[in-house]
Scaffold this motif. Structure first.
Motif, PDB file in Angstrom:
ATOM      1  N   ASN A 117       0.836  -1.195   0.000  1.00 44.33           N
ATOM      2  CA  ASN A 117       0.000   0.000   0.000  1.00 44.33           C
ATOM      3  C   ASN A 117       0.873   1.249   0.000  1.00 44.33           C
ATOM      4  O   ASN A 117       2.048   1.213   0.391  1.00 44.33           O
ATOM      5  N   PHE A 118       0.303   2.373  -0.414  1.00 43.93           N
ATOM      6  CA  PHE A 118       1.075   3.609  -0.528  1.00 43.93           C
ATOM      7  C   PHE A 118       0.269   4.779   0.016  1.00 43.93           C
ATOM      8  O   PHE A 118      -0.944   4.885  -0.219  1.00 43.93           O
ATOM      9  N   ALA A 119       0.948   5.650   0.780  1.00 40.10           N
ATOM     10  CA  ALA A 119       0.361   6.909   1.231  1.00 40.10           C
ATOM     11  C   ALA A 119       1.368   8.021   0.962  1.00 40.10           C
ATOM     12  O   ALA A 119       2.585   7.815   1.110  1.00 40.10           O
ATOM     13  N   PHE A 120       0.889   9.189   0.595  1.00 36.84           N
ATOM     14  CA  PHE A 120       1.782  10.288   0.236  1.00 36.84           C
ATOM     15  C   PHE A 120       2.573  10.770   1.456  1.00 36.84           C
ATOM     16  O   PHE A 120       3.759  11.084   1.349  1.00 36.84           O
ATOM     17  N   LEU A 121       1.927  10.832   2.636  1.00 46.92           N
ATOM     18  CA  LEU A 121       2.612  11.323   3.825  1.00 46.92           C
ATOM     19  C   LEU A 121       2.767  10.248   4.896  1.00 46.92           C
ATOM     20  O   LEU A 121       3.868   9.791   5.158  1.00 46.92           O
ATOM     21  N   ILE A 122       1.666   9.842   5.546  1.00 51.87           N
ATOM     22  CA  ILE A 122       1.789   8.900   6.662  1.00 51.87           C
ATOM     23  C   ILE A 122       0.737   7.801   6.558  1.00 51.87           C
ATOM     24  O   ILE A 122      -0.277   7.950   5.891  1.00 51.87           O
ATOM     25  N   GLY A 123       1.026   6.691   7.257  1.00 50.92           N
ATOM     26  CA  GLY A 123       0.068   5.597   7.314  1.00 50.92           C
ATOM     27  C   GLY A 123      -0.034   4.823   6.021  1.00 50.92           C
ATOM     28  O   GLY A 123      -1.125   4.664   5.469  1.00 50.92           O
ATOM     29  N   GLN A 176       3.823  -5.618   5.077  1.00 52.77           N
ATOM     30  CA  GLN A 176       4.924  -5.863   4.150  1.00 52.77           C
ATOM     31  C   GLN A 176       4.861  -4.890   2.981  1.00 52.77           C
ATOM     32  O   GLN A 176       3.787  -4.635   2.409  1.00 52.77           O
ATOM     33  N   ASN A 177       6.032  -4.305   2.664  1.00 52.48           N
ATOM     34  CA  ASN A 177       6.210  -3.501   1.447  1.00 52.48           C
ATOM     35  C   ASN A 177       5.230  -2.324   1.341  1.00 52.48           C
ATOM     36  O   ASN A 177       4.800  -1.963   0.242  1.00 52.48           O
ATOM     37  N   ASN A 178       4.866  -1.743   2.462  1.00 55.09           N
ATOM     38  CA  ASN A 178       4.065  -0.519   2.425  1.00 55.09           C
ATOM     39  C   ASN A 178       4.988   0.691   2.355  1.00 55.09           C
ATOM     40  O   ASN A 178       6.130   0.643   2.826  1.00 55.09           O
ATOM     41  N   LYS A 179       4.489   1.771   1.785  1.00 55.81           N
ATOM     42  CA  LYS A 179       5.337   2.947   1.581  1.00 55.81           C
ATOM     43  C   LYS A 179       4.613   4.214   2.024  1.00 55.81           C
ATOM     44  O   LYS A 179       3.420   4.382   1.786  1.00 55.81           O
ATOM     45  N   ALA A 180       5.375   5.096   2.670  1.00 52.48           N
ATOM     46  CA  ALA A 180       4.878   6.418   3.074  1.00 52.48           C
ATOM     47  C   ALA A 180       6.078   7.214   3.561  1.00 52.48           C
ATOM     48  O   ALA A 180       7.154   6.659   3.826  1.00 52.48           O
ATOM     49  N   ARG A 181       5.903   8.499   3.693  1.00 51.70           N
ATOM     50  CA  ARG A 181       6.991   9.335   4.198  1.00 51.70           C
ATOM     51  C   ARG A 181       7.269   9.041   5.676  1.00 51.70           C
ATOM     52  O   ARG A 181       8.408   9.003   6.123  1.00 51.70           O
ATOM     53  N   GLY A 182       6.211   8.831   6.435  1.00 51.05           N
ATOM     54  CA  GLY A 182       6.333   8.509   7.851  1.00 51.05           C
ATOM     55  C   GLY A 182       5.270   7.508   8.231  1.00 51.05           C
ATOM     56  O   GLY A 182       4.248   7.392   7.561  1.00 51.05           O
ATOM     57  N   ALA A 183       5.522   6.773   9.342  1.00 54.64           N
ATOM     58  CA  ALA A 183       4.590   5.731   9.784  1.00 54.64           C
ATOM     59  C   ALA A 183       4.224   4.825   8.606  1.00 54.64           C
ATOM     60  O   ALA A 183       3.071   4.720   8.195  1.00 54.64           O
ATOM     61  N   VAL A 184       5.228   4.183   8.066  1.00 58.92           N
ATOM     62  CA  VAL A 184       5.073   3.397   6.842  1.00 58.92           C
ATOM     63  C   VAL A 184       3.956   2.363   6.956  1.00 58.92           C
ATOM     64  O   VAL A 184       3.166   2.176   6.018  1.00 58.92           O
ATOM     65  N   ASN A 185       3.865   1.701   8.105  1.00 63.54           N
ATOM     66  CA  ASN A 185       2.875   0.638   8.243  1.00 63.54           C
ATOM     67  C   ASN A 185       1.590   1.077   8.934  1.00 63.54           C
ATOM     68  O   ASN A 185       0.507   0.660   8.540  1.00 63.54           O
ATOM     69  N   LEU A 186       1.707   1.910   9.978  1.00 56.45           N
ATOM     70  CA  LEU A 186       0.512   2.220  10.762  1.00 56.45           C
ATOM     71  C   LEU A 186       0.604   3.608  11.384  1.00 56.45           C
ATOM     72  O   LEU A 186       1.579   3.928  12.065  1.00 56.45           O
ATOM     73  N   PHE A 187      -0.405   4.420  11.141  1.00 59.84           N
ATOM     74  CA  PHE A 187      -0.584   5.663  11.883  1.00 59.84           C
ATOM     75  C   PHE A 187      -1.962   5.640  12.521  1.00 59.84           C
ATOM     76  O   PHE A 187      -2.970   5.397  11.854  1.00 59.84           O
ATOM     77  N   VAL A 233       5.681   2.856  12.827  1.00 63.28           N
ATOM     78  CA  VAL A 233       4.462   3.108  13.588  1.00 63.28           C
ATOM     79  C   VAL A 233       4.528   4.487  14.223  1.00 63.28           C
ATOM     80  O   VAL A 233       5.582   4.903  14.709  1.00 63.28           O
ATOM     81  N   ALA A 234       3.411   5.199  14.252  1.00 57.57           N
ATOM     82  CA  ALA A 234       3.371   6.506  14.906  1.00 57.57           C
ATOM     83  C   ALA A 234       1.951   6.828  15.329  1.00 57.57           C
ATOM     84  O   ALA A 234       0.976   6.275  14.816  1.00 57.57           O
ATOM     85  N   SER A 235       1.866   7.734  16.300  1.00 61.17           N
ATOM     86  CA  SER A 235       0.583   8.276  16.745  1.00 61.17           C
ATOM     87  C   SER A 235       0.744   9.778  16.872  1.00 61.17           C
ATOM     88  O   SER A 235       1.745  10.349  16.426  1.00 61.17           O
ATOM     89  N   LEU A 236      -0.208  10.432  17.502  1.00 58.11           N
ATOM     90  CA  LEU A 236      -0.029  11.837  17.836  1.00 58.11           C
ATOM     91  C   LEU A 236       1.125  11.971  18.826  1.00 58.11           C
ATOM     92  O   LEU A 236       1.382  11.066  19.618  1.00 58.11           O
ATOM     93  N   PRO A 237       1.872  13.081  18.792  1.00 60.42           N
ATOM     94  CA  PRO A 237       2.915  13.281  19.798  1.00 60.42           C
ATOM     95  C   PRO A 237       2.293  13.419  21.182  1.00 60.42           C
ATOM     96  O   PRO A 237       1.236  14.033  21.341  1.00 60.42           O
ATOM     97  N   ARG A 238       2.940  12.843  22.188  1.00 59.67           N
ATOM     98  CA  ARG A 238       2.413  12.881  23.557  1.00 59.67           C
ATOM     99  C   ARG A 238       3.294  13.671  24.504  1.00 59.67           C
ATOM    100  O   ARG A 238       2.801  14.339  25.392  1.00 59.67           O
ATOM    101  N   ARG A 239       4.617  13.561  24.342  1.00 62.70           N
ATOM    102  CA  ARG A 239       5.510  14.202  25.292  1.00 62.70           C
ATOM    103  C   ARG A 239       6.730  14.771  24.584  1.00 62.70           C
ATOM    104  O   ARG A 239       7.207  14.212  23.606  1.00 62.70           O
ATOM    105  N   ILE A 240       7.241  15.885  25.091  1.00 64.46           N
ATOM    106  CA  ILE A 240       8.524  16.448  24.673  1.00 64.46           C
ATOM    107  C   ILE A 240       9.496  16.176  25.814  1.00 64.46           C
ATOM    108  O   ILE A 240       9.287  16.641  26.933  1.00 64.46           O
TER     109      ILE A 240
END
Length: 397
Positions: free
Chosen positions: A10-16, A64-75, A116-123
């Protein structure tokens, strides 16, 4: 249960690239536990499983073989702060690793792999990721020195993620009035990597809108991280940020080799006359070969200067040194002290050598040296007695 799901190519332009999940309930800095997780456990007939153990779950999701700028597999806006209708006896991180494959590297921790990524939680600070950066001790700077901050942005399950940071600066008054934060001017922004980010904010950026007077002892940096720094534009409202504050302690004095002029630390004229380079932004002096600069007494404010440091003690080429934090950086072979004359603890210059290198003191050799004398003493007395030797004579009047 007893199923396998393959998510591939699968492909996403930015994330997920593999999965992109967002809903109104989980779109929050502090999501409520009432928000349902994006996965639930059901029997083959569709009914909810009431209670299971990790060993009971025979469910596998392969990416497998997913593409995105960030969070390639799951956002997902909210990975672990959500409600499962099934009771299970493990924490969410371990459960996630058990279910989702090709996204993790351990049972109890999810490492960054651009997967994998979610919303930011902590700095957080790089060296103390369990602490919010606002809970750390103030960062001390001299007037004219750049502010250096080591930070990371953490998502759900303490996954380090890429992001963008915007820095705002004002006097303490504004840091305690949230209604005025929107009027504080932006002074600096930078892209953040998923690894430790050493962000250096120039002193000129701190003072471009605010005059730090001689009475100013501390100030605040506000750090804003957009919730959707990599998300599609329609889900990136500019006013939605995760934010925190860093306390900046402004030292009213100057480091060794600098003096206060025009409300900023500048190179001492005597050092300038002797072609010593100074840079207050990094608090460094460029010390020429065979020169030494420093304090003779630790509690003294006087700085001493020598142009004839012994070769092999001080550096034989130009060296940039921060005298306030590393005064011995101008010394060779781990030497310390005034004119680099001291060896580190447990080391000494070896007798009979022509160099100035400090070497480890060998306790075994000292023991052998003392043992030889202990044995030779009684032996020498025995020889004298046996042969009736006369060592010296004299006449008494």
């Amino acid at each position: 249960n007893n199923t396998t799901l393959n998510i591939s190519a699968n492909f996403a332009f930015l994330i997920g690239g593999g999965m992109y999940i967002m809903d109104n309930c989980t779109f929050s800095l502090n999501p409520l536990d009432e928000c349902y997780c994006f996965f639930q456990f059901v029997h083959k007939n569709g009914s909810i499983m009431n209670k299971v153990t990790l060993n009971d779950l025979k469910v596998t999701i392969h990416f497998q073989n997913n593409k995105a700028r960030g969070a390639v597999n799951l956002f997902n806006t909210n990975i672990d702060k959500c409600k499962l209708e099934t009771e299970i006896d493990v924490n969410r991180t371990r459960l996630f690793n058990h279910l989702f494959h090709n996204t993790t590297s351990g049972d109890d921790k999810v490492e960054y792999s651009n997967s994998v990524a979610s919303l930011p939680r902590r700095i957080v600070n790089c060296e103390a990721t369990d602490l919010e950066i606002g809970n750390l001790t103030p960062i001390s700077v001299y007037k004219g020195q750049n502010v250096a901050i080591d930070l990371m942005v953490m998502a759900d399950m303490d996954i380090p993620i890429e992001s963008v940071a915007h820095f705002f600066f004002e006097k303490p008054y504004f840091a305690n009035h949230s209604d005025l934060l929107t009027s504080i001017p932006l002074i600096y922004n930078t892209k953040l990597d998923h690894k430790c980010n050493n962000v250096v904010i120039p002193w000129s950026s701190l003072t471009q809108y605010t005059n730090l007077s001689n009475k100013t002892e501390f100030a605040f940096l506000q750090i804003n991280v957009p919730l959707f720094s990599l998300a599609p534009i329609k889900f990136h409202p500019p006013s939605v940020f995760l934010y925190n504050f860093v306390n900046i302690s402004i030292n009213p004095t100057c480091p060794p080799g600098f003096i206060m002029r025009n409300n900023e630390c500048q190179c001492h004229p005597y050092l300038t006359e002797h072609s010593i380079g100074c840079d207050i932004s990094t608090v460094t002096l460029t010390i020429p070969a065979y020169h030494w600069i420093g304090k003779v007494h630790a509690n003294s404010t006087d700085v001493h200067f020598s142009t004839a440091c012994y070769p092999g003690f001080c550096n034989i080429s130009n060296k940039s040194v921060d005298l306030s934090s590393d005064p011995d950086g101008q010394c060779m072979f781990d030497r310390t002290g005034v004119l680099c004359t001291k060896c580190p603890k447990g080391m000494s210059v070896v007798f009979g050598t022509t160099d100035s290198i400090c070497k480890l003191c060998s306790t075994s050799k000292i023991f052998l040296f003392v043992l030889v004398f202990l044995l030779l003493g009684p032996l020498l007395v025995s020889i004298m007695c046996y042969f009736n030797l006369t060592i010296a004579t004299r006449t008494l009047n």
